[in-house]
Design a protein around this motif. Sequence first.
Motif, PDB file in Angstrom:
ATOM      1  N   ARG A   4      25.822 122.052  59.269  1.00 31.17           N
ATOM      2  CA  ARG A   4      25.550 120.491  59.181  1.00 31.17           C
ATOM      3  C   ARG A   4      26.062 119.512  58.348  1.00 31.17           C
ATOM      4  NH1 ARG A   4      20.490 121.865  58.342  1.00 31.17           N
ATOM      5  NH2 ARG A   4      20.295 121.787  56.238  1.00 31.17           N
ATOM      6  N   PRO A   5      26.878 119.027  59.187  1.00 30.71           N
ATOM      7  CA  PRO A   5      27.663 118.085  58.080  1.00 30.71           C
ATOM      8  C   PRO A   5      26.253 117.155  57.260  1.00 30.71           C
ATOM      9  CG  PRO A   5      27.743 117.493  60.202  1.00 30.71           C
ATOM     10  CD  PRO A   5      27.076 118.339  59.557  1.00 30.71           C
ATOM     11  N   PRO A   6      27.184 116.890  55.766  1.00 26.04           N
ATOM     12  CA  PRO A   6      26.023 115.970  54.531  1.00 26.04           C
ATOM     13  C   PRO A   6      26.594 114.465  55.186  1.00 26.04           C
ATOM     14  CG  PRO A   6      28.461 116.141  54.444  1.00 26.04           C
ATOM     15  CD  PRO A   6      28.428 117.793  55.844  1.00 26.04           C
ATOM     16  N   VAL A   7      26.746 114.143  56.179  1.00 24.37           N
ATOM     17  CA  VAL A   7      27.015 112.993  55.948  1.00 24.37           C
ATOM     18  C   VAL A   7      27.598 112.898  58.331  1.00 24.37           C
ATOM     19  CG1 VAL A   7      27.812 112.116  54.536  1.00 24.37           C
ATOM     20  CG2 VAL A   7      29.489 112.451  55.945  1.00 24.37           C
ATOM     21  N   VAL A   8      27.270 111.809  59.124  1.00 25.68           N
ATOM     22  CA  VAL A   8      27.154 111.334  59.907  1.00 25.68           C
ATOM     23  C   VAL A   8      27.558 109.351  60.231  1.00 25.68           C
ATOM     24  CG1 VAL A   8      26.011 111.422  62.215  1.00 25.68           C
ATOM     25  CG2 VAL A   8      25.351 113.468  60.783  1.00 25.68           C
ATOM     26  N   PRO A   9      28.606 109.384  60.953  1.00 25.42           N
ATOM     27  CA  PRO A   9      28.215 108.128  61.715  1.00 25.42           C
ATOM     28  C   PRO A   9      27.218 107.728  62.440  1.00 25.42           C
ATOM     29  CG  PRO A   9      30.494 109.288  62.916  1.00 25.42           C
ATOM     30  CD  PRO A   9      29.495 110.450  61.405  1.00 25.42           C
ATOM     31  N   ILE A  10      26.480 106.187  62.240  1.00 22.48           N
ATOM     32  CA  ILE A  10      25.472 105.940  63.490  1.00 22.48           C
ATOM     33  C   ILE A  10      26.319 104.401  63.548  1.00 22.48           C
ATOM     34  CG2 ILE A  10      23.133 105.348  63.938  1.00 22.48           C
ATOM     35  CD1 ILE A  10      22.507 107.600  61.849  1.00 22.48           C
ATOM     36  N   ALA A  56      15.560 114.715  63.507  1.00 25.99           N
ATOM     37  CA  ALA A  56      14.999 115.824  64.701  1.00 25.99           C
ATOM     38  C   ALA A  56      15.753 117.166  64.220  1.00 25.99           C
ATOM     39  CB  ALA A  56      14.275 115.891  65.940  1.00 25.99           C
ATOM     40  N   ALA A  57      16.763 117.652  63.934  1.00 27.61           N
ATOM     41  CA  ALA A  57      17.700 118.290  63.503  1.00 27.61           C
ATOM     42  C   ALA A  57      17.880 118.485  61.739  1.00 27.61           C
ATOM     43  CB  ALA A  57      18.956 118.041  64.041  1.00 27.61           C
ATOM     44  N   TRP A  58      18.129 117.531  61.334  1.00 29.45           N
ATOM     45  CA  TRP A  58      17.782 117.207  59.601  1.00 29.45           C
ATOM     46  C   TRP A  58      16.730 117.638  58.993  1.00 29.45           C
ATOM     47  CZ3 TRP A  58      21.046 112.439  58.806  1.00 29.45           C
ATOM     48  CH2 TRP A  58      22.668 112.173  58.399  1.00 29.45           C
ATOM     49  N   ALA A 204      25.631 108.304  57.442  1.00 27.18           N
ATOM     50  CA  ALA A 204      24.445 108.702  57.546  1.00 27.18           C
ATOM     51  C   ALA A 204      24.344 109.795  56.572  1.00 27.18           C
ATOM     52  CB  ALA A 204      23.247 108.142  59.042  1.00 27.18           C
ATOM     53  N   ALA A 205      23.453 109.914  55.655  1.00 33.38           N
ATOM     54  CA  ALA A 205      22.886 111.280  54.827  1.00 33.38           C
ATOM     55  C   ALA A 205      21.263 111.776  55.002  1.00 33.38           C
ATOM     56  CB  ALA A 205      23.296 110.940  53.688  1.00 33.38           C
ATOM     57  N   ARG A 206      21.426 112.588  54.917  1.00 36.70           N
ATOM     58  CA  ARG A 206      19.956 113.695  54.710  1.00 36.70           C
ATOM     59  C   ARG A 206      19.189 113.072  53.808  1.00 36.70           C
ATOM     60  NH1 ARG A 206      18.318 119.851  55.522  1.00 36.70           N
ATOM     61  NH2 ARG A 206      15.871 119.637  55.975  1.00 36.70           N
ATOM     62  N   ARG A 207      19.538 112.900  52.575  1.00 35.76           N
ATOM     63  CA  ARG A 207      19.383 112.395  51.768  1.00 35.76           C
ATOM     64  C   ARG A 207      18.898 111.367  51.727  1.00 35.76           C
ATOM     65  NH1 ARG A 207      24.871 112.057  50.292  1.00 35.76           N
ATOM     66  NH2 ARG A 207      25.683 110.046  49.682  1.00 35.76           N
ATOM     67  N   GLN A 208      18.737 110.455  52.577  1.00 39.74           N
ATOM     68  CA  GLN A 208      18.978 108.526  52.604  1.00 39.74           C
ATOM     69  C   GLN A 208      17.620 109.007  53.545  1.00 39.74           C
ATOM     70  OE1 GLN A 208      21.837 107.127  55.355  1.00 39.74           O
ATOM     71  NE2 GLN A 208      23.419 107.152  53.778  1.00 39.74           N
ATOM     72  N   ALA A 212      15.272 105.766  56.350  1.00 36.92           N
ATOM     73  CA  ALA A 212      16.828 105.181  55.689  1.00 36.92           C
ATOM     74  C   ALA A 212      17.652 105.315  56.085  1.00 36.92           C
ATOM     75  CB  ALA A 212      16.079 104.749  54.027  1.00 36.92           C
ATOM     76  N   LEU A 213      17.824 105.247  57.255  1.00 38.19           N
ATOM     77  CA  LEU A 213      19.587 106.371  57.594  1.00 38.19           C
ATOM     78  C   LEU A 213      20.481 104.452  58.105  1.00 38.19           C
ATOM     79  CD1 LEU A 213      17.884 109.148  60.267  1.00 38.19           C
ATOM     80  CD2 LEU A 213      18.691 109.321  57.383  1.00 38.19           C
ATOM     81  N   ALA A 214      21.424 104.631  57.431  1.00 40.20           N
ATOM     82  CA  ALA A 214      22.413 103.799  57.411  1.00 40.20           C
ATOM     83  C   ALA A 214      23.292 104.028  58.661  1.00 40.20           C
ATOM     84  CB  ALA A 214      23.603 103.608  56.337  1.00 40.20           C
TER      85      ALA A 214
END
Length: 267
Positions: A4-10, A56-58, A204-208, A212-214
Amino acid sequence: MSERPPVVPILMYHAVTAAPAPAVRELSVPPEAFAAQLAVLADAGFTPLTTAALAAAWRGGGPLPAKPVLITFDDGYEGVYRHALPALARHGFPATLFVCTGWLPGPYDTGGALDTMLDWDQVRKLAAAGVEIGGHSHSHPQLDGVGDARLRHEVLRCKEIIAEQIGTPPESFAYPYGHSSRRVRRTVRALGFSQALVVGNALAARRQGPYALARLTVRRRTGTEEFARIIEGRGLLRAFARDRVLTKGYAVVRRARQAVRLCTPGG
């Protein structure tokens, strides 16, 4: 599949049209530019997901593609069906559409729409084509600036109408203007949404946290080269410097307005 990557572009889109109304011009994207941006995603090896699939994956720790990306649309402009859907279909890309239920023509129309909007038949066709339909409030107020009763009505009415029209309740929510607060996020969660998106103009990051996904704003002036940089997370400070200044300034104004509302009897 990879780790799983740490960040994702939304990516956050609004209108996709060659001739936008003045009110949405800056946040509109010409159809040819949108098609070119999808080609950039494909060429760079990105795999688009729906908002629900990412969350769901996160939440469950499930696997994700090596380079996931989310393509989202706010409000419910007609060009999403007319122009964006054919381009998405050519690549086999899913997306998420967040509809403002009171802006769409039909029995729930409250007025206030900024441009030509989707009708409910088009929304159902988008859903049938694999586009996730999410909530974006009923009449598009700044949710962190309204009272508890209005907040609950805006979120619940939106959910109820989508469920009635689509056949299933929405799982995902996008805050109007990207504004939220702890109270707003609690309400969205309590009313049954599993995840929600802000703006933030960051990856976006899971820690958000799921509420509150960016997202990254895509505008009419977003060129292909800039688009290619921001989806890789490069040059974000420069690309969104003006947005950050405006966001900080407007946050002060919103806090002042909230303080006045809380100090006003009946506010």
